[in-house]
Design a protein around this motif. Structure first.
Motif, mmCIF file in Angstrom:
data_model
loop_
_atom_site.group_PDB
_atom_site.id
_atom_site.type_symbol
_atom_site.label_atom_id
_atom_site.label_comp_id
_atom_site.label_asym_id
_atom_site.label_seq_id
_atom_site.Cartn_x
_atom_site.Cartn_y
_atom_site.Cartn_z
ATOM 1 N N ALA A 1 32.536 60.973 18.712
ATOM 2 C CA ALA A 1 33.503 61.294 17.643
ATOM 3 C C ALA A 1 33.017 62.513 16.873
ATOM 4 N N ASN A 2 32.692 63.567 17.609
ATOM 5 C CA ASN A 2 32.186 64.790 16.981
ATOM 6 C C ASN A 2 32.974 65.981 17.516
ATOM 7 N N SER A 3 32.406 67.143 17.566
ATOM 8 C CA SER A 3 33.138 68.324 18.017
ATOM 9 C C SER A 3 32.982 68.585 19.514
ATOM 10 N N ARG A 4 32.292 67.704 20.224
ATOM 11 C CA ARG A 4 32.062 67.903 21.657
ATOM 12 C C ARG A 4 33.274 67.474 22.473
ATOM 13 N N THR A 5 33.326 67.945 23.690
ATOM 14 C CA THR A 5 34.401 67.596 24.616
ATOM 15 C C THR A 5 34.483 66.080 24.775
ATOM 16 N N GLY A 6 35.695 65.562 24.739
ATOM 17 C CA GLY A 6 35.910 64.137 24.950
ATOM 18 C C GLY A 6 35.759 63.277 23.719
ATOM 19 N N ALA A 7 35.571 63.885 22.573
ATOM 20 C CA ALA A 7 35.402 63.107 21.340
ATOM 21 C C ALA A 7 36.751 62.630 20.815
ATOM 22 N N ILE A 8 36.740 61.480 20.158
ATOM 23 C CA ILE A 8 37.926 61.037 19.434
ATOM 24 C C ILE A 8 38.139 62.041 18.311
ATOM 25 N N PRO A 9 39.329 62.631 18.223
ATOM 26 C CA PRO A 9 39.549 63.644 17.182
ATOM 27 C C PRO A 9 39.633 63.017 15.790
#
Length: 151
Positions: free
Chosen positions: A104-112
């Protein structure tokens, strides 16, 4: 040498609803050379993970698949993520195969961030508990108690 092992943990099975590996093939959340395999849960917890993943994608069909960072080690026990072999418990609640961390951060695949509140409500509706850990940090994630209890 004394080995302490928990019983009943199984590997999280592959699914199109969540990712266990980065695009380069590395295990998400694994500590290289220390904990290369960190995706083990009880069978009941695996089923709960599938429930929340199915429901999340039903409500957010355009969202990326959930990226599962950490669950438990193969035999459970203390998950010494600092890799300092001090056997403190820095990675709380990842000892018995009932908790996962979801990106849940700014990386690919995170919950926005726009979906954080709905994910927390979804967890509650499915009798789980989801809380943000490490808010604002690069490793920000949801700490999800799949069986809705502290370990």
């Amino acid at each position: 040498v004394i080995n302490v092992m928990g019983a009943g943990l199984v590997p999280i099975p592959p699914s199109g609803l969540y990712a266990l590996y980065e695009p380069d093939g590395s295990v998400i959340g694994a500590t290289k050379g220390r904990h290369p395999s960190n995706h083990y849960l009880t069978t009941t917890a695996v089923n709960k993970l599938l429930v929340i993943a199915i429901n999340y994608h039903h409500l957010n069909p355009q969202a990326p698949v959930l990226h599962i960072n950490d669950a438990s080690l193969m035999w459970g026990g203390v998950f010494d993520i600092d890799a300092e072999a001090d056997w403190n418990t820095p990675h709380e609640e990842h000892m018995r195969g009932t908790v996962v961390d979801i990106r849940a951060n700014s990386r690919t695949g995170a919950i926005p961030p726009a979906s954080f509140d709905s994910f927390i409500r979804l967890a509650k509706l499915t009798k789980m508990n989801a809380k943000i850990h490490s808010p604002g940090a690069t490793n920000q994630h949801f700490h999800v108690r799949l069986l809705n209890r502290s370990e």
